[in-house]
Write an enzyme that holds these catalytic residues in place. Structure first.
Site, PDB file in Angstrom:
ATOM      1  N   ASP A  42       0.832  -1.208   0.000  1.00 50.35           N
ATOM      2  CA  ASP A  42       0.000   0.000   0.000  1.00 50.35           C
ATOM      3  C   ASP A  42       0.868   1.260   0.000  1.00 50.35           C
ATOM      4  O   ASP A  42       2.068   1.213   0.320  1.00 50.35           O
ATOM      5  CB  ASP A  42      -0.889  -0.045   1.257  1.00 50.35           C
ATOM      6  CG  ASP A  42      -2.181   0.743   1.097  1.00 50.35           C
ATOM      7  OD1 ASP A  42      -2.311   1.503   0.120  1.00 50.35           O
ATOM      8  OD2 ASP A  42      -3.069   0.595   1.968  1.00 50.35           O
ATOM      9  N   ASP A  70     -10.558   2.003  -3.547  1.00 51.09           N
ATOM     10  CA  ASP A  70     -11.136   1.764  -2.224  1.00 51.09           C
ATOM     11  C   ASP A  70     -12.659   1.800  -2.286  1.00 51.09           C
ATOM     12  O   ASP A  70     -13.329   1.458  -1.317  1.00 51.09           O
ATOM     13  CB  ASP A  70     -10.655   2.836  -1.233  1.00 51.09           C
ATOM     14  CG  ASP A  70      -9.362   2.419  -0.554  1.00 51.09           C
ATOM     15  OD1 ASP A  70      -8.830   1.355  -0.891  1.00 51.09           O
ATOM     16  OD2 ASP A  70      -8.884   3.171   0.312  1.00 51.09           O
TER      17      ASP A  70
HETATM   18  C1  DGJ Z   1      -5.804   1.999   1.951  1.00 54.09           C
HETATM   19  C2  DGJ Z   1      -6.176   0.783   1.155  1.00 54.09           C
HETATM   20  O1  DGJ Z   1      -6.637   1.137  -0.099  1.00 54.09           O
HETATM   21  C3  DGJ Z   1      -7.198  -0.025   1.940  1.00 54.09           C
HETATM   22  O2  DGJ Z   1      -7.619  -1.125   1.174  1.00 54.09           O
HETATM   23  C4  DGJ Z   1      -6.582  -0.464   3.236  1.00 54.09           C
HETATM   24  O3  DGJ Z   1      -5.536  -1.357   2.988  1.00 54.09           O
HETATM   25  C5  DGJ Z   1      -6.097   0.749   4.005  1.00 54.09           C
HETATM   26  N1  DGJ Z   1      -5.240   1.579   3.198  1.00 54.09           N
HETATM   27  C6  DGJ Z   1      -5.362   0.337   5.249  1.00 54.09           C
HETATM   28  O4  DGJ Z   1      -4.838   1.393   5.905  1.00 54.09           O
END
Ligand code: DGJ
Length: 721
Positions: free
Chosen positions: A474, A543
């Protein structure tokens, strides 16, 4: 195939579908002559018309018809007459000019690797390369333009390497390509958007002026994708000419289409030059990222299929490129930071029962991270939350019959972390201005080797400590406050140095752990580009997990990115991003358009819902190969209805998905004609308990059920009998 016509100094690059032609003129200027539908020979039917044009400067006072301003140029600089956006800019003791002239060229089978950068690859049968050296006599700068022709795949990879002569040169701009077209009758297609709304497919007629997109965020970003296509204004899925350019890079970039007073067009793509400068000492070189270009005369579906195929075969690396991707469950939206080992075990148990194959433990397993305010950088398991540790938990998950995956955000550091307390100088910051925060975190300075080594070591240590077969990588903020640690005149090298550092880290880790499936993420699709896809063959598209919100995101992604690269999850209702309540069937049908996963608390669901999820998982296992490796077709015009087919290699299976977003009163009936089937074959559909011929499904089509409900969808699987 690459042909050099000695007599008129013409370079003719041919793929199965297009020709790309350049010429070194008598005065050794390299001009662009043609890019478009393949021709066998270029005999200059389309001549260069030399014409005295008002206010177009001439390099010699004797000939007013010759001007850099009006010629189609292969790699231009400003200052000597070309007033369009240039490909290269330099500053040196000799001023800011460059007069690049053809010097020599080489043609060879295969393709070189690009030092430290991701790039397409192929063996000697797939690809042939032409390198052309251009030389500026005053500064001694040599620009080597590289053209790798993937004949079968119908792609051309271009890049430039700039080498200083005997003197220091400041490189202020070095695009990967510019491309001049003799007219401006185009629509421009881009993939733009924002967080939670990535890769919106936009289409705008090209008018007088310049249309440009780009990023100075230190990442390609949620809002812009390093891609631009020019199409004929009447292009459809099945017809019309397309010229597309993609950049294999994950940092700051620019992409533009500029029209001129004389109604020509220049397309360009490369590293953004507003925050770029690279100091080349005598003899040093700079390698630009690679740009990929393709052409089709047959519309958007063919562009999509060409791009999917090329990326799959010549850009994604490692064994996972060709391996079916596991169905996963991720605990993020199920628990966020509030989980215990017991809770994870329960969730994993239910997922395993439903047939899910991989459990992914998301953010919150390390340091003392119970919120997003701390611990980034401290990649040590939190034994309070996980008494059995990662090793124990991975064994529990393995015993349930699933593999185990883990979330990291290795490029970041929290101020409240042991790492920051020990190494504040590893964070990107400018002394005297205070820090700038985003999600309360700072970015590590990946231009420093010590930081790169720390990331490699700390991530490796965790991967070695447990049975981990998947990593979600991430990245949740963009770069600000670039540091003053680099000497002033080197400061704008920072962003690219960061990318080179990141690529070194990714190269090392992905080579070290070839069995691990890496999925990239940047708050969803904040860095979903070809640079990262080279290292990590899967990307978390957004997301936004709302099935309806996902339709446009996934459709935009589908334009250039293969479905096997796209993570897509079923989540809870009301959806956490939009508040929308959609049927589980529709959530499943939409997520099954990519690599299926689940991201919700199964422990709160009824037996009936869990049974429905088991059914979805079972269905996906029967269609996974078709979705992940098949050909993709968009069947509707993307307003209130969305329909797609995936067809496998031998056309024996067809997965058809239809979604109607909103119900309407007295709605007209909708007929969808399928595409890509074997017209002579008979196909059986279990859901309809009926058999149809391929030609019937394609020519007459299917009428969709008349249902008075929002967010209605169907999935029909047709198997050849
Ligand atoms: C952002 C990501 O896109 C989410 O899926 C998740 O992993 C969060 N970060 C966790 O902090």
């Amino acid at each position: 195939m690459i042909v050099f016509q000695e007599e008129n100094q013409i370079f003719h690059l041919k793929t199965s579908r297009f020709s790309y032609v350049m010429q070194a003129l008598e005065n050794r200027l390299l001009v662009h002559r043609y890019f478009g539908k393949r021709v066998e020979r270029f005999s200059e039917s389309h001549q260069i018309i030399y014409q005295d044009r008002a206010f177009s400067p001439n390099p010699t006072s004797k000939d007013r018809t010759f001007s850099l301003d009006t010629l189609p140029l292969e790699y231009s600089s400003n200052g000597l007459g070309d007033f369009r956006t240039s490909a290269i800019e330099v500053r040196s003791d000799f001023g800011t000019l460059l007069d690049l002239k053809y010097q020599k060229h080489r043609i060879f089978q295969g393709k070189k690797v690009l030092d430290g950068l991701p790039a397409s690859f192929g063996d000697e049968e797939d690809v042939e390369t032409l390198e052309i050296d251009l030389y500026d006599e005053v500064t001694g700068v040599i620009v080597t333009l590289s053209y790798s022709v993937f004949e079968e795949a119908n792609y051309l990879a271009r890049s430039a390497k700039i080498k200083a002569g005997k003197h220091q040169v400041h490189l202020e701009k070095a695009l990967s390509l510019t491309l001049d077209f003799p007219h401006k009758d185009f629509d421009v297609h881009t993939l733009t958007g924002r967080y939670g709304y990535e890769k919106e497919w936009t289409r705008t007629p090209l008018t007088q002026g310049k249309y440009s997109i780009g990023s100075i965020r230190g990442a390609s970003s949620h809002s812009r994708t390093p891609f631009m296509a020019l199409t004929s204004p009447d292009v459809t899925e099945d017809d019309g000419e397309i010229y597309a350019a993609q950049l294999v890079y994950s940092g700051n970039f620019t992409a533009f289409a500029e029209t001129t007073a004389l109604q020509t067009t220049r397309l360009g793509i490369g590293i953004d030059d507003t925050k770029f400068n690279w100091v080349l000492e005598a003899g040093q070189s700079f390698q630009t990222p690679e740009a990929l270009i393709t052409y089709t005369p047959h519309g958007l579906t063919e562009l999509t299929q060409q791009s999917h195929c090329f990326i799959h075969q010549h850009l994604m690396r490692g064994k996972w490129a060709y391996k079916a991707r596991p169905i996963l469950i991720n605990n993020w939206e199920a628990t966020y930071f509030r989980f215990t080992e017991k809770k994870i075990e329960k969730l994993a148990g239910l997922a395993a029962k439903a047939g899910v194959e991989l459990f992914v433990l998301d953010d919150g397993w390390f340091g003392k991270r119970n919120s997003d305010t701390c611990s980034l950088g401290d990649w040590v398991e939190n034994r309070d939350k996980l008494p059995s540790g990662l090793k124990g938990l991975s064994q529990i998950v393995n015993r349930l019959g699933m593999s185990f995956g883990l979330w990291f955000e290795p490029e970041m550091v929290s101020e409240d972390s042991d790492l920051y307390r020990a190494h504040p100088e590893w964070a990107i910051r400018t002394t005297g201005y205070g820090n700038t925060y985003s999600r309360e975190q700072l970015v590590l300075d990946l231009s420093q080797k010590a930081v790169q080594d720390y990331i490699i070591e700390s991530v490796s240590k965790v991967l070695d400590s447990a049975s981990i077969s998947y990593v979600k990588w991430d990245m949740n903020r963009n770069i600000t406050n670039i540091p003053e640690t680099l000497a002033n005149h080197h400061r704008h090298e920072f962003y690219h140095r960061y990318m080179l550092g990141l690529y070194r880290v990714l190269e090392t880790l992905t080579q070290q752990y070839p069995e691990v499936l890496f999925e990239s993420c940047a708050g969803g699709g904040g860095r979903n580009d070809l640079g990262l896809l080279y290292y990590m063959p899967q990307a978390w598209a957004s997301d936004n997990t709302d099935a309806i919100g996902r339709l446009s995101i996934q459709e935009g992604t589908s334009l250039m990115f293969p479905s096997i690269s796209m993570g897509a999850h079923v989540s809870a209702v009301p959806n956490h991003q939009t508040g929308r309540v959609t049927p589980l069937a529709t959530r499943g049908n939409v997520a099954m358009l990519g690599n299926l996963g689940y991201e919700l608390d199964l422990t709160t669901l009824s037996e009936k819902k869990l049974e429905e999820i088991s059914q979805q998982v079972a269905t996906y296992k029967t269609i996974r190969e078709t979705v992940q490796f098949g050909r993709f077709y968009r069947l509707t015009k993307r307003d209130n209805t969305h329909a797609y087919t995936y067809v496998n290699e031998d056309k024996s299976q067809v997965v058809f998905t239809f979604v109607k977003v909103l119900s309407q009163p007295e709605a007209p009936l909708i007929t969808v004609k399928l595409k890509g089937l074997d017209e002579k074959a008979q196909y059986y559909c279990e859901a309809l308990n009926a058999t149809f011929a391929g030609d019937e499904l394609m020519n007459i089509g299917l009428v969709m059920p008349y249902v008075q409900k929002d967010y209605f969808s169907v999935q029909y699987v047709f198997n050849k009998i």
